[in-house]
Design a protein around this motif. Structure first.
Motif, PDB file in Angstrom:
ATOM      1  N   GLN A 166      27.304  38.954  54.796  1.00  0.00           N
ATOM      2  CA  GLN A 166      28.748  38.855  54.656  1.00  0.00           C
ATOM      3  C   GLN A 166      29.191  39.348  53.295  1.00  0.00           C
ATOM      4  N   VAL A 167      30.396  39.920  53.250  1.00  0.00           N
ATOM      5  CA  VAL A 167      31.095  40.197  52.006  1.00  0.00           C
ATOM      6  C   VAL A 167      32.049  39.043  51.765  1.00  0.00           C
ATOM      7  N   VAL A 168      32.018  38.484  50.548  1.00  0.00           N
ATOM      8  CA  VAL A 168      32.821  37.293  50.257  1.00  0.00           C
ATOM      9  C   VAL A 168      33.707  37.560  49.050  1.00  0.00           C
ATOM     10  N   GLY A 169      35.004  37.462  49.241  1.00  0.00           N
ATOM     11  CA  GLY A 169      35.938  37.568  48.122  1.00  0.00           C
ATOM     12  C   GLY A 169      36.001  36.250  47.380  1.00  0.00           C
ATOM     13  N   ILE A 170      36.182  36.320  46.065  1.00  0.00           N
ATOM     14  CA  ILE A 170      36.305  35.107  45.250  1.00  0.00           C
ATOM     15  C   ILE A 170      37.335  35.365  44.156  1.00  0.00           C
ATOM     16  N   ALA A 171      38.163  34.379  43.860  1.00  0.00           N
ATOM     17  CA  ALA A 171      39.140  34.465  42.770  1.00  0.00           C
ATOM     18  C   ALA A 171      39.698  33.086  42.517  1.00  0.00           C
ATOM     19  N   HIS A 172      40.354  32.923  41.376  1.00  0.00           N
ATOM     20  CA  HIS A 172      41.102  31.696  41.095  1.00  0.00           C
ATOM     21  C   HIS A 172      42.366  31.715  41.922  1.00  0.00           C
ATOM     22  N   ILE A 231      41.269  37.875  47.784  1.00  0.00           N
ATOM     23  CA  ILE A 231      42.043  36.638  47.742  1.00  0.00           C
ATOM     24  C   ILE A 231      43.483  36.961  47.364  1.00  0.00           C
ATOM     25  N   ARG A 232      44.415  36.595  48.216  1.00  0.00           N
ATOM     26  CA  ARG A 232      45.829  36.870  47.972  1.00  0.00           C
ATOM     27  C   ARG A 232      46.284  36.213  46.661  1.00  0.00           C
ATOM     28  N   GLY A 233      46.801  37.026  45.740  1.00  0.00           N
ATOM     29  CA  GLY A 233      47.269  36.518  44.463  1.00  0.00           C
ATOM     30  C   GLY A 233      46.160  36.167  43.484  1.00  0.00           C
ATOM     31  N   GLY A 234      44.933  36.512  43.820  1.00  0.00           N
ATOM     32  CA  GLY A 234      43.805  36.210  42.940  1.00  0.00           C
ATOM     33  C   GLY A 234      43.484  37.397  42.059  1.00  0.00           C
ATOM     34  N   PHE A 235      43.973  37.403  40.831  1.00  0.00           N
ATOM     35  CA  PHE A 235      43.837  38.571  39.964  1.00  0.00           C
ATOM     36  C   PHE A 235      42.656  38.490  39.007  1.00  0.00           C
ATOM     37  N   SER A 236      42.052  37.291  38.857  1.00  0.00           N
ATOM     38  CA  SER A 236      40.932  37.164  37.930  1.00  0.00           C
ATOM     39  C   SER A 236      40.076  35.965  38.317  1.00  0.00           C
ATOM     40  N   LYS A 242      39.211  40.962  38.490  1.00  0.00           N
ATOM     41  CA  LYS A 242      38.953  41.050  37.051  1.00  0.00           C
ATOM     42  C   LYS A 242      38.147  39.845  36.579  1.00  0.00           C
ATOM     43  N   LEU A 243      37.072  40.130  35.834  1.00  0.00           N
ATOM     44  CA  LEU A 243      36.199  39.067  35.327  1.00  0.00           C
ATOM     45  C   LEU A 243      36.633  38.656  33.925  1.00  0.00           C
ATOM     46  N   THR A 244      36.579  37.350  33.662  1.00  0.00           N
ATOM     47  CA  THR A 244      36.938  36.832  32.343  1.00  0.00           C
ATOM     48  C   THR A 244      35.781  35.999  31.795  1.00  0.00           C
ATOM     49  N   ASP A 245      35.857  35.674  30.516  1.00  0.00           N
ATOM     50  CA  ASP A 245      34.852  34.840  29.870  1.00  0.00           C
ATOM     51  C   ASP A 245      35.334  33.408  29.684  1.00  0.00           C
ATOM     52  N   LYS A 246      36.289  32.987  30.482  1.00  0.00           N
ATOM     53  CA  LYS A 246      36.743  31.600  30.431  1.00  0.00           C
ATOM     54  C   LYS A 246      35.638  30.663  30.914  1.00  0.00           C
ATOM     55  N   HIS A 284      44.163  49.524  52.900  1.00  0.00           N
ATOM     56  CA  HIS A 284      44.442  48.337  52.103  1.00  0.00           C
ATOM     57  C   HIS A 284      43.487  47.227  52.498  1.00  0.00           C
ATOM     58  N   ASP A 285      43.048  46.447  51.516  1.00  0.00           N
ATOM     59  CA  ASP A 285      42.275  45.263  51.825  1.00  0.00           C
ATOM     60  C   ASP A 285      43.196  44.235  52.466  1.00  0.00           C
ATOM     61  N   PRO A 286      42.766  43.565  53.544  1.00  0.00           N
ATOM     62  CA  PRO A 286      43.658  42.626  54.227  1.00  0.00           C
ATOM     63  C   PRO A 286      44.075  41.438  53.371  1.00  0.00           C
ATOM     64  N   GLY A 287      43.350  41.154  52.283  1.00  0.00           N
ATOM     65  CA  GLY A 287      43.724  40.038  51.427  1.00  0.00           C
ATOM     66  C   GLY A 287      44.665  40.401  50.297  1.00  0.00           C
ATOM     67  N   ASP A 288      44.912  41.685  50.090  1.00  0.00           N
ATOM     68  CA  ASP A 288      45.757  42.104  48.973  1.00  0.00           C
ATOM     69  C   ASP A 288      47.233  41.919  49.271  1.00  0.00           C
ATOM     70  N   GLY A 289      47.964  41.461  48.270  1.00  0.00           N
ATOM     71  CA  GLY A 289      49.405  41.339  48.386  1.00  0.00           C
ATOM     72  C   GLY A 289      50.110  42.633  48.014  1.00  0.00           C
ATOM     73  N   PHE A 290      51.435  42.571  47.904  1.00  0.00           N
ATOM     74  CA  PHE A 290      52.242  43.773  47.691  1.00  0.00           C
ATOM     75  C   PHE A 290      51.838  44.507  46.413  1.00  0.00           C
ATOM     76  N   PHE A 291      51.674  43.770  45.303  1.00  0.00           N
ATOM     77  CA  PHE A 291      51.363  44.417  44.028  1.00  0.00           C
ATOM     78  C   PHE A 291      50.045  45.168  44.098  1.00  0.00           C
TER      79      PHE A 291
END
Length: 222
Positions: free
Chosen positions: A216-222, A189-194, A171-175, A123-130
């Motif tokens: 470095q590997v860098v996680g990014i999310a909203h 990122i915990r809870g960062g789905f997109s 997940k990438l979006t076009d916002k 498991h990735d250490p930043g991932d939550g239960f879902f």
């Protein structure tokens, strides 16, 4: 800075190009079909599915940094292009003594085995239960070959001797661009789905001035 942007007509590449030009950088845009790029932009035509070493060498010559939004048009059928193209980019950079490169990967890759990392964490250490128990499993089932290719790309960078950084968005979006997002070293990122593609590009350009992101590997999310 003198920047080279690979896959400049792609989903993230076009945002990298727009934002880099707006910031006043000197940009060379590399794309398979550069005719759709804005007038006045220095362009190099290169098909990274079948890389031409001479074209890539010309593209990176004299660059301060390289940014790559390279990825398959269809992740479920075109897997392989990212590692193959990145290997060719790395070779051109090594030959031209260009050191700095920032690339896009994907959030699930941290748990994907590769030749350089055959036993990744379950498991990735930043991932939550879902994500630990359902989301990552579904994503890996749907895009297994694509993620394996991205993991191989990360191996190539890790062994390159270059000053690399890997961005791992979910997940990438076009916002539209917000400029507001969360990041973390070495994990998702915990809870960062997109996250918008425009924000990933924004962060990649910001990391050019952040020496702490090198190798470095860098996680990014909203």
């Amino acid at each position: 800075m003198r920047l080279v942007i690979f896959a400049a007509t792609g989903g993230i590449g076009r945002h990298l190009l727009e934002q880099a030009l707006a910031a006043g950088h000197d940009v060379t845009a590399v794309a398979r079909n550069p005719r759709s790029l804005p007038a006045g932009v220095r362009t190099v035509a290169a098909d990274l599915a079948d890389p031409d070493p001479a074209a890539l060498a010309a593209a990176v010559d004299g660059a301060d940094a390289v940014l790559s939004g390279l990825g398959p048009r269809n992740p479920r059928s075109d897997a392989g292009i990212t590692s193959r193209g990145t290997r060719a980019i790395v070779a051109a950079m090594q030959a031209g003594h260009v050191r700095r490169i920032i690339v896009v990967s994907a959030a699930p890759v941290g748990t994907v085995p590769s030749p350089g990392r055959p036993n990744p964490p379950k498991h990735d250490p930043g991932d939550g239960f879902f994500m630990r128990h359902l989301g990552a499993r579904i994503a890996n089932t749907l895009f297994r070959a694509h993620y394996a290719d991205l993991a191989l790309m990360e191996d190539i960078l890790a062994g390159s001797g270059l000053d690399w950084t890997v961005s791992r968005p979910p997940k990438l979006t076009d916002k539209p661009l917000t400029g507001v997002y969360r990041t973390a070293f070495g994990q998702n990122i915990r809870g960062g789905f997109s996250v918008p593609r425009a924000d990933v590009a924004h962060h990649m350009l910001r990391m050019l001035d952040q020496p702490g992101t090198v190798k470095q590997v860098v996680g990014i999310a909203h």
